[in-house]
Design a protein around this motif. Structure first.
Motif, short mmCIF file in Angstrom:
data_model
loop_
_atom_site.label_atom_id
_atom_site.label_comp_id
_atom_site.label_asym_id
_atom_site.label_seq_id
_atom_site.Cartn_x
_atom_site.Cartn_y
_atom_site.Cartn_z
N ASN A 30 31.77 33.91 47.22
CA ASN A 30 31.37 34.52 45.95
C ASN A 30 32.06 35.86 45.70
OD1 ASN A 30 29.54 32.42 45.41
ND2 ASN A 30 27.94 33.44 46.60
N TYR A 31 32.96 36.25 46.60
CA TYR A 31 33.58 37.58 46.51
C TYR A 31 35.09 37.51 46.67
CZ TYR A 31 28.79 39.08 47.37
OH TYR A 31 27.44 39.26 47.29
N LYS A 52 38.61 34.12 45.57
CA LYS A 52 37.51 33.18 45.82
C LYS A 52 38.03 31.78 46.12
CE LYS A 52 34.32 35.81 42.92
NZ LYS A 52 33.49 35.81 41.72
N ILE A 53 39.25 31.49 45.72
CA ILE A 53 39.81 30.17 45.99
C ILE A 53 40.87 30.24 47.09
CG2 ILE A 53 39.32 29.27 43.69
CD1 ILE A 53 42.24 29.79 42.95
N GLY A 54 40.97 31.38 47.75
CA GLY A 54 41.82 31.48 48.93
C GLY A 54 43.24 31.95 48.70
N SER A 55 43.60 32.26 47.47
CA SER A 55 44.95 32.78 47.24
C SER A 55 45.02 34.23 47.69
CB SER A 55 45.32 32.66 45.77
OG SER A 55 44.41 33.37 44.96
N ALA A 96 34.70 44.45 48.74
CA ALA A 96 34.33 43.19 48.13
C ALA A 96 34.10 43.37 46.63
CB ALA A 96 33.06 42.62 48.77
N GLU A 97 34.57 42.42 45.88
CA GLU A 97 34.39 42.42 44.43
C GLU A 97 33.77 41.11 44.02
OE1 GLU A 97 36.90 42.08 40.31
OE2 GLU A 97 37.97 42.21 42.21
N SER A 108 38.87 50.91 42.19
CA SER A 108 37.71 51.13 41.32
C SER A 108 37.04 49.83 40.88
CB SER A 108 38.12 51.95 40.09
OG SER A 108 39.14 51.27 39.37
N ASP A 109 37.74 48.70 41.03
CA ASP A 109 37.17 47.42 40.63
C ASP A 109 36.29 46.80 41.70
OD1 ASP A 109 40.13 46.41 38.76
OD2 ASP A 109 38.31 47.47 38.11
N TYR A 110 36.32 47.35 42.89
CA TYR A 110 35.55 46.79 44.00
C TYR A 110 34.15 47.39 44.05
CZ TYR A 110 39.56 44.22 45.56
OH TYR A 110 40.61 43.33 45.62
N ASP A 111 33.19 46.52 44.33
CA ASP A 111 31.79 46.91 44.26
C ASP A 111 31.23 47.41 45.59
OD1 ASP A 111 31.85 43.91 42.52
OD2 ASP A 111 31.48 45.83 41.50
N TYR A 112 31.75 46.89 46.67
CA TYR A 112 31.18 47.20 47.99
C TYR A 112 32.31 47.61 48.93
CZ TYR A 112 27.56 44.35 45.84
OH TYR A 112 26.64 43.83 44.96
#
Length: 123
Positions: A30-31, A52-55, A96-97, A108-112
Motif C-alpha cells: 500500500n506504500y 506499489k507494483i514493484g517498479s 513511505a508514501e 516532501s511527498d513522503y508521509d512517514y
C-alpha cells in the motif's frame, strides 16, 4: 506506519553494505517505499524508490550500484549498496508514501520517515 532503519556502518571504498527498513504496516504493497540520504551540510536527496507494483527508480549517482527491494512477508525494504564511494557517506533515511502509485523523488511527498542510519565510506 512506523519505520525503523538499520544496517549502517563504517566501510571502505569499494565495499558493500545492505540497509534495511522494517515497517510496522502489515504489508508494504500500500506504500511507495523510498530511500533518501543527507550528507553533512547538504540537503536531503533522493536515492531510490520502489512503487506499489514493484517498479524501481534510482538517482543518477547510485544507478547501477544500489538496488532497492522489498520483502513483503516481513514488511521490510532493503537497499543493497555496492561499490561504495566516499561521496556516498551520509545518513540514510527510509520513507513511505501512501497516496500515489509510482511515487515521487521529493522528500516532501513522503508521509512517514525512519530515524536514519549512518553510512560512512572511507577512502
Amino acid at each position: 506506519v512506523q519505520l525503523q532503519a538499520s544496517g549502517g556502518g563504517l566501510v571502505q571504498a569499494g565495499d558493500s553494505l545492505r540497509l534495511s527498513c522494517a515497517a510496522s504496516a502489515r504489508t508494504l504493497s500500500n506504500y511507495i517505499m523510498g530511500w533518501f540520504r543527507q550528507a553533512p551540510g547538504k540537503e536531503r536527496e533522493f536515492v531510490a524508490r520502489i512503487s506499489k507494483i514493484g517498479s524501481t527508480i534510482y538517482s543518477g549517482p547510485v544507478k547501477g550500484r544500489f538496488t532497492i527491494s522489498t520483502d513483503n512477508a516481513k514488511s521490510t525494504v532493503h537497499l543493497q549498496m555496492n561499490s561504495l564511494k566516499p561521496e556516498d557517506t551520509a545518513v540514510y533515511y527510509c520513507a513511505a508514501e501512501a497516496a500515489s502509485v509510482f511515487g515521487s523523488s521529493r522528500a516532501s511527498d513522503y508521509d512517514y520517515w525512519g530515524q536514519g542510519t549512518l553510512v560512512t565510506v572511507s577512502s
